[in-house]
Design an enzyme around this catalytic site. Structure first.
Site, PDB file in Angstrom:
ATOM      1  N   THR A 101      -3.435  -3.760  -7.441  1.00 38.32           N
ATOM      2  CA  THR A 101      -4.211  -3.489  -8.660  1.00 38.32           C
ATOM      3  C   THR A 101      -3.211  -3.022  -9.717  1.00 38.32           C
ATOM      4  O   THR A 101      -2.583  -1.975  -9.571  1.00 38.32           O
ATOM      5  CB  THR A 101      -5.274  -2.404  -8.419  1.00 38.32           C
ATOM      6  OG1 THR A 101      -6.100  -2.800  -7.327  1.00 38.32           O
ATOM      7  CG2 THR A 101      -6.130  -2.217  -9.669  1.00 38.32           C
ATOM      8  N   LYS A 176     -10.916  -6.517 -12.025  1.00 35.05           N
ATOM      9  CA  LYS A 176     -10.758  -5.464 -11.010  1.00 35.05           C
ATOM     10  C   LYS A 176     -10.910  -4.076 -11.649  1.00 35.05           C
ATOM     11  O   LYS A 176     -11.514  -3.171 -11.076  1.00 35.05           O
ATOM     12  CB  LYS A 176      -9.390  -5.607 -10.335  1.00 35.05           C
ATOM     13  CG  LYS A 176      -8.944  -4.445  -9.487  1.00 35.05           C
ATOM     14  CD  LYS A 176      -9.661  -4.312  -8.150  1.00 35.05           C
ATOM     15  CE  LYS A 176      -9.184  -3.037  -7.423  1.00 35.05           C
ATOM     16  NZ  LYS A 176      -9.677  -2.879  -6.096  1.00 35.05           N
ATOM     17  N   LYS A 244      -4.581   5.852 -11.099  1.00 31.69           N
ATOM     18  CA  LYS A 244      -3.810   4.790 -11.774  1.00 31.69           C
ATOM     19  C   LYS A 244      -4.754   3.725 -12.341  1.00 31.69           C
ATOM     20  O   LYS A 244      -4.601   3.285 -13.487  1.00 31.69           O
ATOM     21  CB  LYS A 244      -2.838   4.187 -10.749  1.00 31.69           C
ATOM     22  CG  LYS A 244      -2.086   2.948 -11.154  1.00 31.69           C
ATOM     23  CD  LYS A 244      -2.546   1.676 -10.422  1.00 31.69           C
ATOM     24  CE  LYS A 244      -2.584   1.728  -8.936  1.00 31.69           C
ATOM     25  NZ  LYS A 244      -3.165   0.546  -8.285  1.00 31.69           N
TER      26      LYS A 244
HETATM   27  P1  NAP Z   1       0.061   1.953   0.133  1.00 35.31           P
HETATM   28  O1  NAP Z   1      -0.387   2.270   1.514  1.00 35.31           O
HETATM   29  O2  NAP Z   1       0.850   2.961  -0.621  1.00 35.31           O
HETATM   30  O3  NAP Z   1       0.873   0.561   0.193  1.00 35.31           O
HETATM   31  C1  NAP Z   1       1.763   0.142  -0.784  1.00 35.31           C
HETATM   32  C2  NAP Z   1       3.037  -0.270  -0.060  1.00 35.31           C
HETATM   33  O4  NAP Z   1       3.902  -0.892  -0.984  1.00 35.31           O
HETATM   34  C3  NAP Z   1       3.771   0.947   0.522  1.00 35.31           C
HETATM   35  O5  NAP Z   1       4.022   0.721   1.895  1.00 35.31           O
HETATM   36  C4  NAP Z   1       5.048   0.989  -0.284  1.00 35.31           C
HETATM   37  O6  NAP Z   1       6.198   1.376   0.415  1.00 35.31           O
HETATM   38  C5  NAP Z   1       5.209  -0.453  -0.707  1.00 35.31           C
HETATM   39  N1  NAP Z   1       6.024  -0.591  -1.900  1.00 35.31           N
HETATM   40  C6  NAP Z   1       5.905   0.039  -3.084  1.00 35.31           C
HETATM   41  N2  NAP Z   1       6.850  -0.379  -3.935  1.00 35.31           N
HETATM   42  C7  NAP Z   1       7.593  -1.284  -3.258  1.00 35.31           C
HETATM   43  C8  NAP Z   1       8.706  -2.062  -3.598  1.00 35.31           C
HETATM   44  N3  NAP Z   1       9.268  -1.984  -4.815  1.00 35.31           N
HETATM   45  N4  NAP Z   1       9.217  -2.895  -2.662  1.00 35.31           N
HETATM   46  C9  NAP Z   1       8.659  -2.948  -1.428  1.00 35.31           C
HETATM   47  N5  NAP Z   1       7.592  -2.231  -1.051  1.00 35.31           N
HETATM   48  C10 NAP Z   1       7.069  -1.408  -1.964  1.00 35.31           C
HETATM   49  O7  NAP Z   1      -1.196   1.590  -0.771  1.00 35.31           O
HETATM   50  P2  NAP Z   1      -2.458   0.661  -0.442  1.00 35.31           P
HETATM   51  O8  NAP Z   1      -3.643   1.518  -0.231  1.00 35.31           O
HETATM   52  O9  NAP Z   1      -2.093  -0.372   0.554  1.00 35.31           O
HETATM   53  O10 NAP Z   1      -2.678  -0.004  -1.879  1.00 35.31           O
HETATM   54  C11 NAP Z   1      -1.783  -0.984  -2.392  1.00 35.31           C
HETATM   55  C12 NAP Z   1      -2.319  -1.484  -3.727  1.00 35.31           C
HETATM   56  O11 NAP Z   1      -3.614  -2.048  -3.517  1.00 35.31           O
HETATM   57  C13 NAP Z   1      -2.500  -0.412  -4.790  1.00 35.31           C
HETATM   58  O12 NAP Z   1      -2.233  -0.961  -6.050  1.00 35.31           O
HETATM   59  C14 NAP Z   1      -3.964  -0.041  -4.670  1.00 35.31           C
HETATM   60  O13 NAP Z   1      -4.474   0.473  -5.890  1.00 35.31           O
HETATM   61  C15 NAP Z   1      -4.577  -1.376  -4.308  1.00 35.31           C
HETATM   62  N6  NAP Z   1      -5.815  -1.342  -3.515  1.00 35.31           N
HETATM   63  C16 NAP Z   1      -5.984  -0.425  -2.510  1.00 35.31           C
HETATM   64  C17 NAP Z   1      -7.179  -0.428  -1.787  1.00 35.31           C
HETATM   65  C18 NAP Z   1      -7.435   0.559  -0.672  1.00 35.31           C
HETATM   66  O14 NAP Z   1      -8.604   0.749  -0.304  1.00 35.31           O
HETATM   67  N7  NAP Z   1      -6.426   1.177  -0.087  1.00 35.31           N
HETATM   68  C19 NAP Z   1      -8.173  -1.359  -2.089  1.00 35.31           C
HETATM   69  C20 NAP Z   1      -7.942  -2.309  -3.087  1.00 35.31           C
HETATM   70  C21 NAP Z   1      -6.761  -2.283  -3.801  1.00 35.31           C
HETATM   71  P3  NAP Z   1       6.387   2.820   1.048  1.00 35.31           P
HETATM   72  O15 NAP Z   1       5.871   2.634   2.443  1.00 35.31           O
HETATM   73  O16 NAP Z   1       7.838   3.099   0.964  1.00 35.31           O
HETATM   74  O17 NAP Z   1       5.557   3.763   0.220  1.00 35.31           O
END
Ligand code: NAP
Length: 357
Positions: A101, A176, A244
């Site tokens: 997102t 979104k 965010k």
């Molecule tokens: P998350 O668990 O923090 O996953 C994001 C991953 O991306 C982390 O493992 C992070 O690494 C990695 N990352 C960040 N920057 C990077 C880079 N430059 N190179 C490589 N890897 C990188 O978050 P999430 O819940 O999966 O959400 C991810 C995205 O989807 C967000 O934008 C969120 O708003 C969206 N989203 C989330 C949900 C939900 O329910 N969780 C639902 C819909 C959308 P590290 O392990 O080092 O932190």
């Protein structure tokens, strides 16, 4: 694991959502290469047969389809547009699909840059949460036409069940953000209701059952309120990511002089939660703002951090920030890419830093 498709898939960002999505791609028999900033979070996928790459570019090289699902717009920008980013590394004709997102404007920039290097890039944020990712039932919100997406539909169908085509680059992200402002207000709505129930000495579960039986119900109340009631604040969907999203929406609206009072209220509340130590809790932890201080402290919050500084702990140096408090900017200072506000720059409208919103 033997693969059953010739399509090579790469996936960058194996966090809460990405790792679950990757599981479905592997289960469907695709050859999958993964990269994540913290390698440990990819170990389970590697054990299941995914290949590891040492950088986003190495993952993208040779892949037919590259997914990204990182945290913030600045992460997306780095992964795509840096000199060692995936736009340069991808082979001609590859599909680069951003599930993060993120900012609509950035999605348009990436799309425009992709045309120059002859790859197909489109925004495809998702909704359905961790549960939907694990079940493979996500809703995909595409800033592309059905015709553009058609060649990659089989791999998208491994983790998506509903597909919305908004046709234009960035329009998936805008749609979104519409979902997110509605979601945020729904969380605030049920949090208000549960606080009022407690004031009236009512049984919280019975009140929730009542709400869910009538017009006050919402997907947010269904998914998150039982966790709030049970005191389960594990993410799911981290509060800092919802902050965010609301900031991106409010920023886009402000640019067009549109007021979003519900979203602005929700931003203030989620920003408060993030500042006092809840940024990596699930969004359902919002109810802790209504709780007795002792209960909030027991859950890991600290009200003395409010307005004490930035909270990101990563060197945010803006007004009112001492570098350890809480705007969630990811530590890149208060310059032009202030992602918690949608990257709208310094000063004016800098809601996350408590400047005039
Ligand atoms: P998350 O668990 O923090 O996953 C994001 C991953 O991306 C982390 O493992 C992070 O690494 C990695 N990352 C960040 N920057 C990077 C880079 N430059 N190179 C490589 N890897 C990188 O978050 P999430 O819940 O999966 O959400 C991810 C995205 O989807 C967000 O934008 C969120 O708003 C969206 N989203 C989330 C949900 C939900 O329910 N969780 C639902 C819909 C959308 P590290 O392990 O080092 O932190």
């Amino acid at each position: 694991m033997s693969t059953t498709h010739t399509t090579k898939v790469a996936f960058i960002g194996t966090g809460i959502m990405g790792s679950a999505i990757c599981g479905h791609i592997l289960d469907a028999g695709y050859d999958l290469t993964v990269y994540n900033r913290t390698k440990e979070k990819a170990e389970g996928l590697i054990a299941r047969g995914a290949h590891w790459a040492d950088s986003p570019a190495a993952a993208a090289k040779g892949a037919d389809v590259v997914f990204t699902m990182v945290g913030y717009p600045t992460d997306v920008e780095d992964v795509y547009l840096a000199s060692d980013g995936i736009l340069r590394a991808a082979k001609k004709g590859a599909y680069l699909i951003d599930l993060t997102t993120s900012s609509p404007e950035l999605a348009r920039d990436i799309h425009d840059a992709s045309e120059v290097v002859d790859v197909h890039a489109f925004d495809c944020p998702v909704t359905g949460g961790q549960t939907g990712a694990e079940a493979g039932t996500l809703t995909l919100i595409m800033g592309a036409t059905e015709a553009t997406v058609a060649p990659v539909l089989p791999v998208l169908q491994t983790f998506g069940k509903k597909f919305f085509y908004f046709d234009q680059p960035g329009a998936g992200q805008t749609a979104k953000l519409c979902n997110q402002v509605s979601l945020a207000s729904c969380i605030v709505g049920y949090a208000d209701a549960l606080a009022l129930a407690e004031l009236g000495h009512l049984d919280a579960e019975q009140v929730l059952e009542l709400i869910m039986s009538g017009t006050g119900r919402s997907g947010a109340a269904e998914s998150y309120a039982p966790k709030s009631i049970a005191g389960d604040y594990k993410p799911g969907f981290m509060a800092e990511h919802l902050r965010k999203d609301i900031a991106l929406a409010v920023s886009a609206a402000q640019d067009a002089e549109l007021a979003l009072p519900g979203a602005e209220t929700a931003f203030t509340l989620f920003d408060t939660l993030c500042q006092i130590g809840g940024k990596r809790m699930g969004g359902q932890a919002l109810t802790l703002l209504y709780a007795e201080e002792g209960d909030a402290v027991a859950a890991g919050l600290d009200w003395s951090l409010l307005d004490a500084g930035c909270g990101c702990g990563e060197g945010c140096d803006g007004e009112g920030c001492d570098g350890e408090g809480g705007c969630g900017c990811g530590g890149h200072g208060h310059g032009e890419d202030h992602e918690c506000c949608g990257g709208h720059g310094d000063g004016e409208g800098h809601c996350c830093c408590h400047e005039e919103a």
